[in-house]
Design a protein around this motif. Structure first.
Motif, PDB file in Angstrom:
ATOM      1  N   ALA A  89      -0.425  11.410   3.384  1.00  0.00           N
ATOM      2  CA  ALA A  89      -1.562  12.148   3.777  1.00  0.00           C
ATOM      3  C   ALA A  89      -2.471  11.856   4.998  1.00  0.00           C
ATOM      4  O   ALA A  89      -2.825  12.697   5.809  1.00  0.00           O
ATOM      5  CB  ALA A  89      -2.744  12.026   2.512  1.00  0.00           C
ATOM      6  N   VAL A  90      -2.411  10.466   5.310  1.00  0.00           N
ATOM      7  CA  VAL A  90      -3.130  10.131   6.618  1.00  0.00           C
ATOM      8  C   VAL A  90      -2.499  10.546   7.768  1.00  0.00           C
ATOM      9  O   VAL A  90      -3.048  11.154   8.893  1.00  0.00           O
ATOM     10  CB  VAL A  90      -3.297   8.618   6.564  1.00  0.00           C
ATOM     11  N   LEU A  91      -0.938  10.339   7.520  1.00  0.00           N
ATOM     12  CA  LEU A  91      -0.137  10.894   8.626  1.00  0.00           C
ATOM     13  C   LEU A  91      -0.362  12.237   9.021  1.00  0.00           C
ATOM     14  O   LEU A  91      -0.316  12.870  10.295  1.00  0.00           O
ATOM     15  CB  LEU A  91       1.263  10.231   8.607  1.00  0.00           C
ATOM     16  N   ILE A  92      -0.056  13.283   8.025  1.00  0.00           N
ATOM     17  CA  ILE A  92       0.092  14.606   8.218  1.00  0.00           C
ATOM     18  C   ILE A  92      -1.575  14.882   8.518  1.00  0.00           C
ATOM     19  O   ILE A  92      -1.616  15.950   9.403  1.00  0.00           O
ATOM     20  CB  ILE A  92       0.501  14.969   6.881  1.00  0.00           C
ATOM     21  N   THR A  93      -2.549  14.640   7.749  1.00  0.00           N
ATOM     22  CA  THR A  93      -3.998  14.994   8.165  1.00  0.00           C
ATOM     23  C   THR A  93      -4.215  14.790   9.539  1.00  0.00           C
ATOM     24  O   THR A  93      -5.178  15.306  10.217  1.00  0.00           O
ATOM     25  CB  THR A  93      -4.795  14.536   7.242  1.00  0.00           C
ATOM     26  N   GLY A  94      -3.939  13.574   9.934  1.00  0.00           N
ATOM     27  CA  GLY A  94      -4.211  12.976  11.355  1.00  0.00           C
ATOM     28  C   GLY A  94      -3.610  13.970  12.490  1.00  0.00           C
ATOM     29  O   GLY A  94      -4.178  14.365  13.398  1.00  0.00           O
ATOM     30  N   LEU A  95      -2.250  14.259  12.107  1.00  0.00           N
ATOM     31  CA  LEU A  95      -1.807  14.966  12.962  1.00  0.00           C
ATOM     32  C   LEU A  95      -2.390  16.301  13.095  1.00  0.00           C
ATOM     33  O   LEU A  95      -2.590  17.226  14.256  1.00  0.00           O
ATOM     34  CB  LEU A  95      -0.358  15.166  12.664  1.00  0.00           C
ATOM     35  N   LEU A  96      -2.573  17.082  11.935  1.00  0.00           N
ATOM     36  CA  LEU A  96      -3.376  18.189  11.869  1.00  0.00           C
ATOM     37  C   LEU A  96      -4.795  18.159  12.441  1.00  0.00           C
ATOM     38  O   LEU A  96      -5.047  19.253  13.212  1.00  0.00           O
ATOM     39  CB  LEU A  96      -3.477  18.762  10.432  1.00  0.00           C
ATOM     40  N   SER A  97      -5.531  17.322  12.300  1.00  0.00           N
ATOM     41  CA  SER A  97      -6.765  17.269  12.905  1.00  0.00           C
ATOM     42  C   SER A  97      -6.658  17.056  14.227  1.00  0.00           C
ATOM     43  O   SER A  97      -7.442  17.541  15.021  1.00  0.00           O
ATOM     44  CB  SER A  97      -7.706  16.170  12.251  1.00  0.00           C
ATOM     45  N   TYR A  98      -5.844  16.025  14.876  1.00  0.00           N
ATOM     46  CA  TYR A  98      -5.673  16.182  16.190  1.00  0.00           C
ATOM     47  C   TYR A  98      -5.239  17.286  16.867  1.00  0.00           C
ATOM     48  O   TYR A  98      -5.549  17.601  18.005  1.00  0.00           O
ATOM     49  CB  TYR A  98      -4.515  14.985  16.637  1.00  0.00           C
ATOM     50  N   SER A  99      -4.303  18.095  16.503  1.00  0.00           N
ATOM     51  CA  SER A  99      -3.800  19.210  17.083  1.00  0.00           C
ATOM     52  C   SER A  99      -5.139  20.339  17.215  1.00  0.00           C
ATOM     53  O   SER A  99      -5.080  21.092  17.978  1.00  0.00           O
ATOM     54  CB  SER A  99      -2.847  20.060  15.943  1.00  0.00           C
ATOM     55  N   PHE A 100      -5.833  20.355  15.980  1.00  0.00           N
ATOM     56  CA  PHE A 100      -7.276  21.353  16.219  1.00  0.00           C
ATOM     57  C   PHE A 100      -7.972  20.701  17.160  1.00  0.00           C
ATOM     58  O   PHE A 100      -8.712  21.506  17.758  1.00  0.00           O
ATOM     59  CB  PHE A 100      -7.822  21.205  14.890  1.00  0.00           C
ATOM     60  N   LYS A 101      -8.161  19.342  17.373  1.00  0.00           N
ATOM     61  CA  LYS A 101      -8.850  18.848  18.473  1.00  0.00           C
ATOM     62  C   LYS A 101      -8.588  19.348  19.802  1.00  0.00           C
ATOM     63  O   LYS A 101      -9.303  19.699  20.590  1.00  0.00           O
ATOM     64  CB  LYS A 101      -9.027  17.283  18.259  1.00  0.00           C
ATOM     65  N   GLN A 102      -7.088  19.271  20.010  1.00  0.00           N
ATOM     66  CA  GLN A 102      -6.488  19.702  21.214  1.00  0.00           C
ATOM     67  C   GLN A 102      -6.872  20.941  21.456  1.00  0.00           C
ATOM     68  O   GLN A 102      -6.966  21.529  22.643  1.00  0.00           O
ATOM     69  CB  GLN A 102      -4.968  19.461  21.041  1.00  0.00           C
ATOM     70  N   MET A 103      -6.714  21.800  20.392  1.00  0.00           N
ATOM     71  CA  MET A 103      -6.765  23.254  20.457  1.00  0.00           C
ATOM     72  C   MET A 103      -8.320  23.580  21.003  1.00  0.00           C
ATOM     73  O   MET A 103      -8.683  24.471  21.858  1.00  0.00           O
ATOM     74  CB  MET A 103      -6.667  24.065  19.386  1.00  0.00           C
ATOM     75  N   ALA A 104      -9.248  22.799  20.447  1.00  0.00           N
ATOM     76  CA  ALA A 104     -10.571  23.017  20.640  1.00  0.00           C
ATOM     77  C   ALA A 104     -10.886  22.628  22.205  1.00  0.00           C
ATOM     78  O   ALA A 104     -11.824  23.099  22.763  1.00  0.00           O
ATOM     79  CB  ALA A 104     -11.589  22.295  19.938  1.00  0.00           C
ATOM     80  N   ASP A 105     -10.399  21.681  22.630  1.00  0.00           N
ATOM     81  CA  ASP A 105     -10.284  21.195  24.055  1.00  0.00           C
ATOM     82  C   ASP A 105      -9.792  21.851  24.976  1.00  0.00           C
ATOM     83  O   ASP A 105      -9.889  21.598  26.153  1.00  0.00           O
ATOM     84  CB  ASP A 105      -9.859  19.676  24.092  1.00  0.00           C
ATOM     85  N   GLY A 106      -9.015  23.193  24.699  1.00  0.00           N
ATOM     86  CA  GLY A 106      -8.479  23.929  25.638  1.00  0.00           C
ATOM     87  C   GLY A 106      -6.901  23.596  25.750  1.00  0.00           C
ATOM     88  O   GLY A 106      -6.298  24.285  26.651  1.00  0.00           O
TER      89      GLY A 106
END
Length: 161
Positions: A89-106
């Motif tokens: 859960a930590v690995l997958i949720t971390g990956l998902l949240s990081y990808s959304f953060k990168q999307m928000a950062d452009g």
């Protein structure tokens, strides 16, 4: 990845269909297969071990259940399922949240790559879990539980006679 999941699920469904046809052709149906197995186990217990009394079936079932408990006890590490689930859960949720953060950062190229990796990881987990589930029939614990079920059915059958 989606294609491999579809092929995997399709092969499981097709294999199940072939197995069902084979059982129907050889035994005439699932119920007849179960009766055949029950008769085979009864004959084995009667011929090899000389078990014919209801009490003997009860003792044998108790012995098989103790073996199941011992098998479970030897292989179980405390909280192993919880630890495994938390790591995933930590690995997958971390990956998902990081990808959304990168999307928000452009940074959409990196975000799309990370989302594709996330979907691939989820698909791989589904395939591996399905493979492990389909191979459960070959484990010692599963076989012992099937033996215990057959012994219980024989015990009930003998008690009704």
């Amino acid at each position: 990845m989606i294609t491999s999941i579809i092929v995997f699920v399709g092969s499981i469904v097709w294999g199940s269909f072939i197995q069902k046809r084979t059982i129907n052709k050889k035994y005439g149906g699932i119920m007849e297969l179960e009766k055949h197995k029950l008769q085979k186990v009864e004959n084995l217990l009667k011929d090899k071990l000389g078990i014919i009394e209801v009490e003997h079936y009860a003792l044998l079932d108790t012995l098989v259940n103790k073996e199941i408990d011992e098998t479970e006890g030897n292989k179980s590490f405390p909280f192993i399922n919880t630890i495994r689930q938390l790591i995933i859960a930590v690995l997958i949720t971390g990956l998902l949240s990081y990808s959304f953060k990168q999307m928000a950062d452009g940074n959409s190229a990196l975000a799309q790559s990370l989302l594709a990796l996330y979907i691939m990881i989820i698909g791989t987990i589904i395939i591996v879990a399905s493979f492990v589930y389909s191979n459960r029939e070959f484990t010692r614990k599963y076989k012992l539980k099937q033996i215990s079920k057959l012994i219980s059915e024989l015990q009930l059958k003998k008690s009704l006679e």
